[in-house]
Motif scaffolding. Structure first.
Motif, mmCIF file in Angstrom:
data_model
loop_
_atom_site.group_PDB
_atom_site.id
_atom_site.type_symbol
_atom_site.label_atom_id
_atom_site.label_comp_id
_atom_site.label_asym_id
_atom_site.label_seq_id
_atom_site.Cartn_x
_atom_site.Cartn_y
_atom_site.Cartn_z
ATOM 1 N N GLY A 127 -5.668 4.380 7.161
ATOM 2 C CA GLY A 127 -5.922 2.946 7.089
ATOM 3 C C GLY A 127 -7.338 2.463 6.905
ATOM 4 O O GLY A 127 -7.543 1.271 6.677
ATOM 5 N N SER A 176 -0.858 4.906 2.477
ATOM 6 C CA SER A 176 -1.985 4.175 3.076
ATOM 7 C C SER A 176 -2.876 5.043 3.943
ATOM 8 O O SER A 176 -3.973 4.624 4.327
ATOM 9 C CB SER A 176 -1.445 2.999 3.906
ATOM 10 O OG SER A 176 -0.680 2.142 3.104
ATOM 11 N N TYR A 195 1.964 -7.342 9.116
ATOM 12 C CA TYR A 195 2.152 -5.957 8.668
ATOM 13 C C TYR A 195 3.621 -5.545 8.753
ATOM 14 O O TYR A 195 4.328 -5.895 9.706
ATOM 15 C CB TYR A 195 1.333 -5.005 9.536
ATOM 16 C CG TYR A 195 -0.141 -4.994 9.201
ATOM 17 C CD1 TYR A 195 -0.654 -4.105 8.268
ATOM 18 C CD2 TYR A 195 -1.030 -5.873 9.825
ATOM 19 C CE1 TYR A 195 -2.012 -4.074 7.955
ATOM 20 C CE2 TYR A 195 -2.388 -5.858 9.523
ATOM 21 C CZ TYR A 195 -2.862 -4.956 8.589
ATOM 22 O OH TYR A 195 -4.201 -4.940 8.284
ATOM 23 N N TRP A 220 5.120 -1.941 8.768
ATOM 24 C CA TRP A 220 4.780 -0.521 8.759
ATOM 25 C C TRP A 220 6.017 0.291 8.390
ATOM 26 O O TRP A 220 7.076 0.139 9.000
ATOM 27 C CB TRP A 220 4.305 -0.086 10.149
ATOM 28 C CG TRP A 220 3.244 -0.940 10.747
ATOM 29 C CD1 TRP A 220 3.402 -1.925 11.678
ATOM 30 C CD2 TRP A 220 1.843 -0.876 10.485
ATOM 31 N NE1 TRP A 220 2.196 -2.469 12.008
ATOM 32 C CE2 TRP A 220 1.216 -1.848 11.287
ATOM 33 C CE3 TRP A 220 1.052 -0.080 9.639
ATOM 34 C CZ2 TRP A 220 -0.150 -2.058 11.279
ATOM 35 C CZ3 TRP A 220 -0.308 -0.288 9.619
ATOM 36 C CH2 TRP A 220 -0.897 -1.268 10.439
ATOM 37 N N GLU A 242 3.538 4.971 4.466
ATOM 38 C CA GLU A 242 2.789 6.185 4.795
ATOM 39 C C GLU A 242 3.722 7.169 5.503
ATOM 40 O O GLU A 242 4.211 6.892 6.597
ATOM 41 C CB GLU A 242 1.608 5.855 5.702
ATOM 42 C CG GLU A 242 0.861 7.066 6.265
ATOM 43 C CD GLU A 242 0.458 8.070 5.195
ATOM 44 O OE1 GLU A 242 0.799 9.261 5.333
ATOM 45 O OE2 GLU A 242 -0.193 7.660 4.210
ATOM 46 N N GLY A 270 0.843 -1.192 0.000
ATOM 47 C CA GLY A 270 0.000 0.000 0.000
ATOM 48 C C GLY A 270 0.881 1.245 0.000
ATOM 49 O O GLY A 270 1.750 1.388 0.866
ATOM 50 N N SER A 296 2.923 -1.420 4.370
ATOM 51 C CA SER A 296 2.182 -0.160 4.329
ATOM 52 C C SER A 296 3.153 1.009 4.387
ATOM 53 O O SER A 296 3.849 1.208 5.381
ATOM 54 C CB SER A 296 1.206 -0.100 5.508
ATOM 55 O OG SER A 296 0.509 1.118 5.518
ATOM 56 N N GLU A 328 -7.757 0.912 3.361
ATOM 57 C CA GLU A 328 -6.873 -0.247 3.184
ATOM 58 C C GLU A 328 -7.298 -1.412 4.073
ATOM 59 O O GLU A 328 -7.216 -2.579 3.665
ATOM 60 C CB GLU A 328 -5.428 0.151 3.480
ATOM 61 C CG GLU A 328 -4.409 -0.869 3.005
ATOM 62 C CD GLU A 328 -3.020 -0.264 2.939
ATOM 63 O OE1 GLU A 328 -2.701 0.385 1.912
ATOM 64 O OE2 GLU A 328 -2.257 -0.425 3.906
ATOM 65 N N TYR A 349 -3.782 4.163 11.888
ATOM 66 C CA TYR A 349 -3.913 2.895 11.172
ATOM 67 C C TYR A 349 -3.606 1.729 12.111
ATOM 68 O O TYR A 349 -4.341 0.733 12.172
ATOM 69 C CB TYR A 349 -2.956 2.906 9.972
ATOM 70 C CG TYR A 349 -3.156 1.808 8.958
ATOM 71 C CD1 TYR A 349 -4.049 0.745 9.157
ATOM 72 C CD2 TYR A 349 -2.426 1.824 7.767
ATOM 73 C CE1 TYR A 349 -4.202 -0.241 8.200
ATOM 74 C CE2 TYR A 349 -2.585 0.833 6.807
ATOM 75 C CZ TYR A 349 -3.464 -0.197 7.039
ATOM 76 O OH TYR A 349 -3.619 -1.185 6.108
ATOM 77 N N THR A 366 -8.330 -5.125 2.910
ATOM 78 C CA THR A 366 -7.660 -6.303 3.480
ATOM 79 C C THR A 366 -8.687 -7.329 3.954
ATOM 80 O O THR A 366 -8.543 -8.536 3.714
ATOM 81 C CB THR A 366 -6.754 -5.883 4.651
ATOM 82 O OG1 THR A 366 -5.793 -4.925 4.183
ATOM 83 C CG2 THR A 366 -6.015 -7.081 5.224
#
Length: 288
Positions: A62, A59, A110, A112, A85, A56, A83, A65, A94, A69
């Motif tokens: 969130g 993102s 995830y 991040w 961002e 993403g 993700s 997204e 998020y 998901t």
């Protein structure tokens, strides 16, 4: 000009604050995108003997997204999601959303990353490939749009799909950017619409499919003198931090007048007079 003009993309805290004001107005666009994702990805993406790999880009906080998901989990029981961002407040929101859905998301891992696509590319390169890459209104912030598109296609797995969403030339958003280009002279923000991106894809011989979605955004607060929410809305729409204070009174008045003339006046007994801004976006699908 009263002060130096700065884009809201240069201040992550201000961007997050102004985005919170306009976010409730984007539910229609989000609903349309939900339908598009639900009908597109499960039918187009083929994954065998492993989990689905998703990237993403931009993102945000969130909500969208996360919905996608949860949709994907119906078809793909294991998902790894990276993700990207750059706004820390968005990434924190998020993570809080994901924490609330922890039981449902047990099979989702995830990664991040508080960074831009270009920062991610510098760090990771093409060492990791994805089945699904999604960029919703983030292409404006790529350092080099053409080079980024080639890179994103290169990091798609075979039978993968890249989905890009951005404003079309018909939407009010792009018309504002095109009408007031001097507001963005010092900004790294690219004032591009889908026509520009289609030219890039054709130049790079990248095949695509596309469709367009339209939505109304209520900007009535922008025209209410003294409304704090209205000022944040104006700043988000113009993409300028403190539009009123950063431009001359003449420029500010011209911008607000043009915006109002370009909106649609709606009137109902329940809500009174509302000024509605029509936005149009194009969804591009790139397969590999």
């Amino acid at each position: 000009m009263a002060t130096t003009i700065r884009s809201i993309s240069e201040d992550s805290e201000y961007y997050a604050k102004s985005f919170k004001i306009i976010k409730p107005q984007l539910t229609r666009i989000q609903a349309d995108l939900d339908k598009i994702f639900e009908k597109t990805i499960p039918k187009k993406v083929i994954v065998r003997e492993r989990g689905l790999k998703v990237l993403g880009i931009g993102s945000g906080s969130g909500e969208l997204e996360l919905k996608h998901t949860l949709q994907l989990l119906r078809t793909f029981p294991q998902i790894s999601l990276t993700s990207i961002e750059p706004v820390p407040d968005h990434l924190d929101e998020y993570k809080q959303l994901v924490a609330k859905e922890a039981d449902t998301l047990k099979s989702v891992t995830y990664d991040w990353r508080q960074q831009t696509l270009d920062q991610y590319r510098h760090e990771v390169g093409a060492s990791k490939k994805y089945d699904v890459i999604v960029s919703i209104n983030s292409v404006y912030y790529f350092d080099d749009v053409e080079d980024s598109m080639i890179y994103l296609r290169d990091i798609l797995e075979d039978d993968g799909i890249l989905i890009i969403v951005l404003v079309s030339e018909n939407g009010m958003t792009y018309r504002l950017w095109d009408r007031f280009p001097h507001l963005y002279d010092a900004s790294h923000f690219h004032r591009i619409c889908s026509l520009h991106l289609l030219d890039v894809l054709q130049k790079c011989n990248i095949k695509y499919d596309s469709e367009r979605i339209r939505s109304d955004v209520d900007l009535t607060e922008c025209f209410i003198e003294g409304s704090e929410d209205g000022q944040y809305l104006l700043d988000f729409v113009s993409h300028v931090i403190d539009l009123r204070g950063s431009t001359s009174p003449e420029c500010y008045s011209e911008f607000v007048s043009f915006l109002k003339e370009s909106t649609r006046k709606d009137s109902t007994e329940e809500n009174g007079v509302r000024w509605v801004f029509v936005t149009e976006q194009e969804v591009l699908y790139i397969h590999k």
